[in-house]
Design an enzyme around this catalytic site. Structure first.
Site, PDB file in Angstrom:
ATOM      1  N   HIS A   7       3.458   5.842  -2.230  1.00  0.00           N
ATOM      2  CA  HIS A   7       3.562   6.816  -0.737  1.00  0.00           C
ATOM      3  C   HIS A   7       4.852   7.212  -1.161  1.00  0.00           C
ATOM      4  O   HIS A   7       6.163   7.490  -0.944  1.00  0.00           O
ATOM      5  CB  HIS A   7       3.489   6.873   0.381  1.00  0.00           C
ATOM      6  N   HIS A  32       0.817  -1.334   0.388  1.00  0.00           N
ATOM      7  CA  HIS A  32      -0.121   0.370   0.178  1.00  0.00           C
ATOM      8  C   HIS A  32       1.005   0.925  -0.867  1.00  0.00           C
ATOM      9  O   HIS A  32       0.642   2.094  -1.339  1.00  0.00           O
ATOM     10  CB  HIS A  32      -1.079   0.260   1.186  1.00  0.00           C
ATOM     11  N   LYS A  35      -5.352   9.501  -8.890  1.00  0.00           N
ATOM     12  CA  LYS A  35      -5.275   9.923  -7.285  1.00  0.00           C
ATOM     13  C   LYS A  35      -5.511  11.175  -7.509  1.00  0.00           C
ATOM     14  O   LYS A  35      -3.756  12.285  -7.611  1.00  0.00           O
ATOM     15  CB  LYS A  35      -3.288   9.265  -6.959  1.00  0.00           C
TER      16      LYS A  35
END
Length: 305
Positions: free
Chosen positions: A200, A185, A244
């Site tokens: 990220h 993730h 996103k």
């Protein structure tokens, strides 16, 4: 009978109190301690690549805008950055995951070996050692294991085992399918309900830009400079044609720095803003967690600017 009932209730209250007290003791870590530690982690980040990465933020955008205000890539990375010892071990993990959380992950022997090689590379670093000492000293990680005969033995792998579980342990985000992990993730990205989640990490971001799988669409708000250690950016992008709308990430920092900082925040400020200080600037780190079968896993982690 009433006396017995009262006695049972009293025991339950006492047990509840002790459980609460054990949890509440984690609040003994002060904001100032977290800020001091985070500065120390950044200073110790010897595999930092900030001097090898050029950031081209271009135009501004917003959460609701769908316009592409950045015709050029966000990151230009010199090839030597990918040869840094821990980044070199990070790269093989990029193709170990299926992006859709509805698809079960199948972990092969080779993928397990690649996870092990990555952990072998990051665990001895000064950054991870500082995080380990902090979490052990504060009682979040227990290095003593009680044996069947009542004696104790030091478990030198306790921190490594904890890092492996919270980051690489598989869990479900949809339909009870083991299709997600904290590492996937945060350090890669996932697709759920046709939307991008997580994502990220600048290393994967740069590789996906180079592979034409990612289209950077502009910055959101000002960045945070980390001096010669990089920066924090907030931005919008499309990944494999899925948007996103807002995201953030460190740029230039090593994977061990991010895992160390996020893990400290995961334990000390779970599910809330974690106040850190980097390059003299007050910054927040957000962590989210999931409980599955009595264990807690990283749900997400990112710089919250």
């Amino acid at each position: 009978m009433e006396i017995r009932s009262c006695f049972i209730v009293l025991i339950l209250i006492q047990c509840s109190f002790h459980a609460f007290a054990a949890t509440a003791s984690r609040d003994s870590v002060t904001d100032a301690e977290l800020q001091t530690l985070s500065e120390a982690l950044l200073a110790a980040d010897i595999n930092n690549c900030a001097n090898l990465v050029t950031v081209n933020q271009q135009g501004s955008t917003s959460f609701h805008s769908h316009r592409d205000n950045a015709p050029l890539p966000l990151l230009t990375v010199q090839s030597t950055a990918y040869s840094k010892p821990t980044i070199e071990k990070l790269l093989p993990l990029h193709n170990n995951y299926v992006a859709r959380v509805s698809d079960a992950e199948v972990v092969t022997t080779q993928e397990t070996q690649e996870e092990t090689a990555f952990l072998d590379a990051i665990m001895p670093t000064s950054v991870m050692k500082k995080a380990e000492k902090f979490l052990v000293d504060k009682g979040f990680i227990t290095t003593r294991r009680r044996l069947s005969n009542g004696s104790y033995r030091n478990n030198n792998r306790a921190f490594r085992d904890a890092i492996h579980q919270i980051w690489f342990g598989l869990y479900s985000r949809e339909n009870n399918t083991l299709g997600s992990s904290g590492f996937e993730h945060v350090f890669l990205g996932e697709i759920k309900n046709e939307k991008v989640q997580g994502f990220h990490n600048w290393v994967f971001f740069s590789k996906e830009e180079q592979n034409n799988n990612l289209n950077y669409k502009g910055k959101i708000g000002p960045n945070v400079s980390l001096g010669d250690k990089g920066m924090i950016v907030k931005h919008k992008f499309d990944w494999n044609s899925k948007e996103k709308p807002i995201s953030s990430m460190f740029v230039g920092t090593s994977p061990e720095f991010e895992i160390a900082l996020y893990s400290v925040c995961f334990y000390t400020r779970p599910g809330s803003r974690c106040p850190v200080k980097l390059n003299g600037k007050n910054v927040s780190v957000a962590t989210h967690y999931l409980y599955r079968q009595g264990k807690r896993y990283v749900g997400s982690a990112f710089p919250d600017i």
